[in-house]
Motif scaffolding. Structure first.
Motif, short mmCIF file in Angstrom:
data_model
loop_
_atom_site.label_atom_id
_atom_site.label_comp_id
_atom_site.label_asym_id
_atom_site.label_seq_id
_atom_site.Cartn_x
_atom_site.Cartn_y
_atom_site.Cartn_z
N GLU A 108 0.41 15.47 -4.55
CA GLU A 108 0.57 15.31 -3.10
C GLU A 108 2.03 15.05 -2.74
O GLU A 108 2.73 14.35 -3.46
N ARG A 129 4.93 13.24 -0.33
CA ARG A 129 5.00 11.88 0.21
C ARG A 129 4.35 11.82 1.59
O ARG A 129 3.65 10.85 1.91
N ASN A 186 8.10 2.88 2.98
CA ASN A 186 8.05 3.69 1.78
C ASN A 186 9.50 3.93 1.33
O ASN A 186 10.21 4.75 1.92
N ARG A 246 0.63 11.60 1.26
CA ARG A 246 0.19 10.29 0.80
C ARG A 246 0.15 9.28 1.94
O ARG A 246 -0.80 8.50 2.08
N ILE A 247 1.20 9.30 2.75
CA ILE A 247 1.26 8.36 3.87
C ILE A 247 0.19 8.71 4.90
O ILE A 247 -0.43 7.83 5.51
N GLN A 305 -2.73 10.00 4.18
CA GLN A 305 -3.97 9.47 3.61
C GLN A 305 -4.09 7.96 3.88
O GLN A 305 -5.17 7.46 4.21
N TYR A 306 -2.98 7.26 3.78
CA TYR A 306 -2.99 5.81 4.07
C TYR A 306 -3.42 5.57 5.52
O TYR A 306 -4.23 4.69 5.80
N ASN A 342 0.80 -1.23 0.00
CA ASN A 342 0.00 0.00 0.00
C ASN A 342 0.83 1.28 0.00
O ASN A 342 0.30 2.35 -0.28
N THR A 343 2.12 1.19 0.34
CA THR A 343 2.92 2.40 0.42
C THR A 343 4.07 2.41 -0.59
O THR A 343 5.09 3.05 -0.36
N THR A 344 3.87 1.73 -1.71
CA THR A 344 4.84 1.82 -2.82
C THR A 344 4.66 3.15 -3.54
O THR A 344 3.60 3.78 -3.46
N GLU A 361 -5.35 7.27 7.29
CA GLU A 361 -6.77 7.55 7.54
C GLU A 361 -7.61 6.28 7.44
O GLU A 361 -8.74 6.22 7.91
#
Lengths: 194, 194
Positions: A147, A149, A132, A152-153, A155-156, A108-110, A158
């Protein structure tokens, strides 16, 4: 748990050659007694050429596209077997970039483009957190509106039940021995928790 | 085919306000007679706040995280209905960034982090090609070793049966009317074919 992992952010650091930035750590990690290395070329399209490059130059061990790599690991039904061999038998695992992503809880964090659809984003699960790779700090001078980095993380995180994410900067690598993880390299890392 | 689409690369351009760079195109696209707009807030976590922001400021219409947006479209079973309404009834569709990605064949060429797992990467399919929003040209001075956007799209085209990809730079937008597509904005786009 016998696991021994070396998880590298990136294979090439700007201004130096292939794996130069972590050459000593790799030599030390595998040691003198290792005679054979299983190289997984799934992350790039031309597997023969990739294997040759890796053999010749000890290049991007496990790099390439994360989605392609994970999908092929599932297609070839080796995810469970790799997990068993590493966690139970203590076979050393080394990955860089994509090879680092697939070693964690999930991909999910690629940072990679989702060029193929794997049957799941769950990965090999050799550590209880995500990474990441190629982590980039926010550039206050950037004019690009995508966005950052960090965003993005965030958001993950959340989403429910998401694990910690280690932002591993280029030049950094993580050595995991049993239940101990040691950060190596020169550029450090940033840990995000939910 | 009655479709009318306005597909925007990004909602905010560096140095200007929300949707400033395409304000006139948006006004012209919807026209004076449109009384109601259906806003899809699925791409961000806090949907109420996002909707309020969009209503107040006409902000990122359809922006946010592409994986989250597509997963919610599937979870709420609206993918087919949106396709039918746009292609058969001619309801105008506007998207920006994530909202642009989900309007195409698939989300395989998004830049977003895969924070959730949608049941498929196939998208609404309002056009027969893919788009890469926020398209970035290769920076020869970059010291970062992650793949360039061009390399990522090339990797996508190594896969079988992949459609053309339009690299839509920030500041660009695509107006689709029936079978005609017109590139608007100031920064142009780059078309990649397999």
């Amino acid at each position: 748990m016998k696991r021994r992992l070396l998880l590298v952010s990136n294979s090439t650091l700007h201004g130096s050659g292939y794996l130069d930035h972590c050459q000593q750590h790799i030599s030390h990690f595998f040691g003198k007694d290792v005679k054979r290395i299983l190289f997984v070329p799934y992350a790039l399209h031309d597997r023969d050429a990739y294997t040759k490059t890796a053999r010749d130059k000890f290049k991007t061990l496990g790099g390439g596209n994360t989605f392609r790599l994970l999908k092929s690991l599932y297609d070839n039904k080796v995810v469970t077997e790799i997990r068993r061999r590493v966690l139970e038998d203590g076979v050393p695992y080394m990955g860089s970039s994509a090879g680092t992503n697939v070693a964690t809880v999930s991909i999910n964090t690629t940072n990679d483009m989702p060029i193929v659809y794997p049957p799941s984003f769950s990965a090999i699960g050799l550590v209880p957190f995500n990474i990441n790779p190629h982590y980039l700090d926010t550039d206050p001078n950037s004019r690009h509106m995508g966005e950052t980095r960090e965003q993005r993380i965030t958001q993950y995180h959340e989403e429910a039940d998401t694990p910690c994410v280690l932002g591993l900067r280029e030049g950094s690598l993580l050595l995991v021995e049993g239940n101990k993880a040691t950060l190596l390299g020169t550029t450090k890392a940033r840990l995000f928790s939910r």
